[in-house]
Design a protein around this motif. Structure first.
Motif, PDB file in Angstrom:
ATOM      1  N   HIS A  90      23.179   0.628   0.545  1.00 14.22           N
ATOM      2  CA  HIS A  90      22.246   0.193   1.466  1.00 14.22           C
ATOM      3  C   HIS A  90      22.201   0.657   2.909  1.00 14.22           C
ATOM      4  O   HIS A  90      21.070   0.748   3.430  1.00 14.22           O
ATOM      5  CB  HIS A  90      22.850  -1.463   1.611  1.00 14.22           C
ATOM      6  CG  HIS A  90      22.437  -2.473   0.494  1.00 14.22           C
ATOM      7  ND1 HIS A  90      21.243  -2.613  -0.125  1.00 14.22           N
ATOM      8  CD2 HIS A  90      23.229  -2.945  -0.196  1.00 14.22           C
ATOM      9  CE1 HIS A  90      21.365  -3.255  -1.178  1.00 14.22           C
ATOM     10  NE2 HIS A  90      22.392  -3.847  -1.301  1.00 14.22           N
ATOM     11  N   LYS A  91      23.261   1.162   3.296  1.00 14.73           N
ATOM     12  CA  LYS A  91      23.318   2.115   4.575  1.00 14.73           C
ATOM     13  C   LYS A  91      22.416   3.234   4.394  1.00 14.73           C
ATOM     14  O   LYS A  91      21.493   3.622   5.309  1.00 14.73           O
ATOM     15  CB  LYS A  91      24.718   2.344   4.848  1.00 14.73           C
ATOM     16  CG  LYS A  91      24.878   3.342   6.309  1.00 14.73           C
ATOM     17  CD  LYS A  91      26.421   3.594   6.334  1.00 14.73           C
ATOM     18  CE  LYS A  91      26.421   4.338   7.805  1.00 14.73           C
ATOM     19  NZ  LYS A  91      26.189   5.684   7.478  1.00 14.73           N
ATOM     20  N   ASN A 104      20.673   5.672   7.129  1.00 16.59           N
ATOM     21  CA  ASN A 104      20.624   4.923   8.503  1.00 16.59           C
ATOM     22  C   ASN A 104      21.782   4.953   9.448  1.00 16.59           C
ATOM     23  O   ASN A 104      22.836   4.933   8.981  1.00 16.59           O
ATOM     24  CB  ASN A 104      20.136   3.425   8.287  1.00 16.59           C
ATOM     25  CG  ASN A 104      18.987   3.206   7.349  1.00 16.59           C
ATOM     26  OD1 ASN A 104      17.769   3.180   7.803  1.00 16.59           O
ATOM     27  ND2 ASN A 104      19.260   2.827   6.211  1.00 16.59           N
ATOM     28  N   GLY A 116      19.640  -0.078  13.111  1.00 18.26           N
ATOM     29  CA  GLY A 116      18.681  -1.225  12.347  1.00 18.26           C
ATOM     30  C   GLY A 116      18.262  -2.191  13.366  1.00 18.26           C
ATOM     31  O   GLY A 116      18.333  -1.809  14.614  1.00 18.26           O
ATOM     32  N   THR A 134      23.351  -6.518  12.821  1.00 16.49           N
ATOM     33  CA  THR A 134      22.586  -5.442  12.436  1.00 16.49           C
ATOM     34  C   THR A 134      23.264  -4.987  10.897  1.00 16.49           C
ATOM     35  O   THR A 134      22.686  -4.446  10.049  1.00 16.49           O
ATOM     36  CB  THR A 134      22.449  -4.413  13.530  1.00 16.49           C
ATOM     37  OG1 THR A 134      21.812  -5.272  14.431  1.00 16.49           O
ATOM     38  CG2 THR A 134      21.382  -3.615  13.009  1.00 16.49           C
ATOM     39  N   THR A 135      24.641  -4.500  11.095  1.00 17.30           N
ATOM     40  CA  THR A 135      25.230  -3.870  10.037  1.00 17.30           C
ATOM     41  C   THR A 135      25.311  -4.870   8.663  1.00 17.30           C
ATOM     42  O   THR A 135      25.093  -4.656   7.599  1.00 17.30           O
ATOM     43  CB  THR A 135      26.775  -3.681  10.432  1.00 17.30           C
ATOM     44  OG1 THR A 135      26.706  -2.857  11.658  1.00 17.30           O
ATOM     45  CG2 THR A 135      27.448  -3.063   9.441  1.00 17.30           C
ATOM     46  N   LEU A 172      21.534  -5.023   7.760  1.00 22.69           N
ATOM     47  CA  LEU A 172      20.916  -3.887   6.866  1.00 22.69           C
ATOM     48  C   LEU A 172      21.900  -3.302   5.540  1.00 22.69           C
ATOM     49  O   LEU A 172      21.449  -3.135   4.416  1.00 22.69           O
ATOM     50  CB  LEU A 172      21.167  -2.798   7.602  1.00 22.69           C
ATOM     51  CG  LEU A 172      20.405  -1.515   7.395  1.00 22.69           C
ATOM     52  CD1 LEU A 172      19.088  -1.371   8.014  1.00 22.69           C
ATOM     53  CD2 LEU A 172      21.093  -0.152   7.259  1.00 22.69           C
TER      54      LEU A 172
END
Ligand SMILES: [Zn+2]
Length: 139
Positions: A62-63, A66, A69, A108-109, A112
């Motif tokens: 998923h990261k 990026n 986010g 956010t982590t 995301l």
């Protein structure tokens, strides 16, 4: 980018074989963990210890490429948690099987990396029931 066996081993050992984002131990996750470039190579991130982290397959997937986010609470832009420069406990806290972000970066982590999607929460709930998660903090 290929990493030397020695460097990979260093990253795995430093992380205690746990994901440095969601803390899942490799022993309890069927998908093989990966060495994550915190800043991706395409952005100039190097394959050095200071830019590498151990991540479970799900977090790493998923990261993707990026480094930032959107905070789901206030819609602001935020950088993702950086396991090398940020303190995990300052940004996250467990609420049972749910991982809560304490900061914009933490929230956010979690969002995301989809750390609280249903199947991951169910998996952690099962491990909590078995008494094997979360691991007690190392020092
Ligand atoms: Zn993870």
């Amino acid at each position: 980018m290929s990493l030397s066996v020695a460097l990979r081993q260093t990253i795995w050992e430093r992380a205690g074989n746990c994901c440095e984002y969601c803390q899942m131990p490799q022993d309890y996750d069927p998908a093989t963990f990966e060495v994550d470039h915190i800043v991706p190579g395409k952005m100039g991130g190097e394959s050095v210890e200071e830019n590498l982290a151990l991540a479970c397959f799900k977090c790493n997937n998923h990261k993707g490429p990026n480094i930032a986010g959107i905070d789901p609470v206030d819609g602001s832009k935020a950088f993702l948690f950086d396991p090398r420069n940020d303190n995990w406990s300052q940004h996250f806290i467990w609420d049972g099987p749910l991982l809560l972000g304490l900061t914009s970066k933490g929230r956010t982590t979690v969002a995301l990396l989809q750390i609280n999607v249903g199947h991951r929460v169910s998996h952690r709930r099962q491990l909590i029931t078995e008494g094997v998660f979360p691991l007690s903090k190392k020092s």
